[in-house]
Design a protein around this motif. Structure first.
Motif, PDB file in Angstrom:
ATOM      1  N   GLN A   1       1.011  -1.207  -0.084  1.00 54.54           N
ATOM      2  CA  GLN A   1       0.159   0.212  -0.126  1.00 54.54           C
ATOM      3  C   GLN A   1       1.059   1.303   0.049  1.00 54.54           C
ATOM      4  N   VAL A   2       1.998   1.192   0.718  1.00 54.13           N
ATOM      5  CA  VAL A   2       2.902   2.326   0.579  1.00 54.13           C
ATOM      6  C   VAL A   2       3.442   2.591  -0.608  1.00 54.13           C
ATOM      7  N   GLN A   3       3.843   1.638  -1.311  1.00 54.03           N
ATOM      8  CA  GLN A   3       4.322   1.773  -2.598  1.00 54.03           C
ATOM      9  C   GLN A   3       3.244   2.202  -3.654  1.00 54.03           C
ATOM     10  N   ALA A   4       2.219   1.559  -3.388  1.00 50.56           N
ATOM     11  CA  ALA A   4       1.239   2.243  -4.421  1.00 50.56           C
ATOM     12  C   ALA A   4       0.528   3.481  -4.350  1.00 50.56           C
ATOM     13  N   LEU A   5       0.518   3.941  -2.982  1.00 49.68           N
ATOM     14  CA  LEU A   5      -0.117   5.467  -2.409  1.00 49.68           C
ATOM     15  C   LEU A   5       1.003   6.505  -2.524  1.00 49.68           C
ATOM     16  N   ARG A   6       2.245   6.369  -2.263  1.00 52.22           N
ATOM     17  CA  ARG A   6       3.336   7.272  -1.895  1.00 52.22           C
ATOM     18  C   ARG A   6       3.449   8.024  -3.623  1.00 52.22           C
ATOM     19  N   GLY A   7       3.819   9.330  -3.342  1.00 47.89           N
ATOM     20  CA  GLY A   7       3.714  10.239  -4.338  1.00 47.89           C
ATOM     21  C   GLY A   7       2.564  11.087  -4.547  1.00 47.89           C
ATOM     22  N   SER A   8       1.345  10.386  -4.340  1.00 51.02           N
ATOM     23  CA  SER A   8       0.224  10.929  -4.440  1.00 51.02           C
ATOM     24  C   SER A   8      -0.311  11.435  -3.005  1.00 51.02           C
ATOM     25  N   TYR A   9      -0.097  10.724  -2.033  1.00 50.40           N
ATOM     26  CA  TYR A   9      -0.550  10.779  -0.682  1.00 50.40           C
ATOM     27  C   TYR A   9       0.757  10.815   0.467  1.00 50.40           C
ATOM     28  N   ARG A  10       0.448  11.453   1.385  1.00 59.08           N
ATOM     29  CA  ARG A  10       1.554  11.246   2.447  1.00 59.08           C
ATOM     30  C   ARG A  10       1.386  10.117   3.207  1.00 59.08           C
ATOM     31  N   VAL A  11       1.912   9.099   3.099  1.00 55.07           N
ATOM     32  CA  VAL A  11       1.799   7.863   3.818  1.00 55.07           C
ATOM     33  C   VAL A  11       2.509   7.360   4.978  1.00 55.07           C
ATOM     34  N   ILE A  12       1.668   7.063   6.118  1.00 54.84           N
ATOM     35  CA  ILE A  12       2.235   6.885   7.579  1.00 54.84           C
ATOM     36  C   ILE A  12       2.212   5.653   7.756  1.00 54.84           C
ATOM     37  N   THR A  13       2.849   4.750   8.238  1.00 56.30           N
ATOM     38  CA  THR A  13       2.693   3.605   9.109  1.00 56.30           C
ATOM     39  C   THR A  13       3.288   3.543  10.435  1.00 56.30           C
TER      40      THR A  13
END
Length: 262
Positions: A39-51
């Motif tokens: 999910q991080v790889q798919a969403l990063r760039g478009s969203y700020r992704v935090i786990t």
């Protein structure tokens, strides 16, 4: 991976730091933040992704006192404050969904949308809870035997032994006290079904048709309780649908966010 002192304990997290909209991903029981790599790889760039790793899990695995899922919700809110994030999309898988729902109820001003995967709003079915207790007691008494590991991994990840292997090795390092505190927090959670009507944000509920932990009635009850929510059933997917069927899950998340946040 970074760490932050959150509510008196160190929490490990990752933050892509790019994107105007933040999404916080909360993992399931016995898992850690790495379960969301796809999910991080798919969403990063478009969203700020935090786990992040919740209490008793991952890099924060050691815990020596009881806690509740409301405590974990407080941790999630405090992590947002630490990162200077005023609002975020909360995405939670299983236990992470329980935590995300509690954070949304306690801190509604901080939530833009909810993505709830393989989770529910109610309490544990008594028959299911007793089965989990029996499995956990066997784990306590015999350590994590191959038979117990297969039962746990089958419930969480499905029949793929190669997929389960690295997780089983992580589970072998968990101390019994931590296992007990984690299980108690999950098994003794309160019923949120009556409170779902208080949530007024866009929501997506994702459920796998072969999920042995969350039934269709529980998934549908969650979706029905969230006004205007979208529901996606993923054919053939077990509990960890975000791992085993990441392509369809990621595509659905992107489509939902594109519509919900415009």
């Amino acid at each position: 991976m970074a760490t932050a002192l959150i509510n008196g304990r160190e929490i490990s997290f990752t933050d892509t730091q790019d994107g105007e909209v933040a999404i916080v991903l909360s993992h399931g029981l016995f898992m850690d933040q790495s379960m969301f790599d796809a999910q991080v790889q798919a969403l990063r760039g478009s969203y700020r992704v935090i786990t992040w790793d919740q209490r008793g899990h991952g890099q924060a695995a050691f815990i020596n006192e009881p806690f509740s899922l409301w405590d974990s919700a407080d941790d999630l809110s405090a992590l947002l404050a630490y990162l200077h994030i005023n609002q975020a999309v909360l995405l939670g898988m299983s236990q992470g969904g329980y935590v995300s729902l509690r954070a949304a109820l306690r801190y509604p001003e901080k939530v833009q949308a909810l993505i709830l995967i393989a989770t529910q709003a109610g309490v544990e079915d008594e028959t299911q809870r007793l089965a989990y207790t029996h499995l956990l007691n066997a784990w306590f008494e015999n350590s994590l035997t191959d038979e117990i590991a297969q039962s746990v991994s089958g419930l969480i990840l499905g029949p793929d032994k190669a997929l389960a292997a690295p997780w089983v090795e992580k589970w072998r390092t968990i101390e019994n006290s931590t296992l007990g505190f984690n299980f108690h927090a999950l098994a003794e959670r309160d019923d949120l079904v009556p409170a779902l009507s208080e949530l007024h944000v866009p929501a997506l509920v994702i459920w796998g048709t072969e999920d042995g932990a969350i039934g269709i009635d529980q998934a549908k009850q969650l979706s029905a309780g969230l006004a205007g929510s979208q529901f996606l059933a993923v054919p053939g997917a077990a509990h960890s649908v975000s791992i085993t069927h990441s392509a369809v899950v990621n595509s659905s998340i992107k489509a939902f966010l594109s519509d919900a946040l415009r």
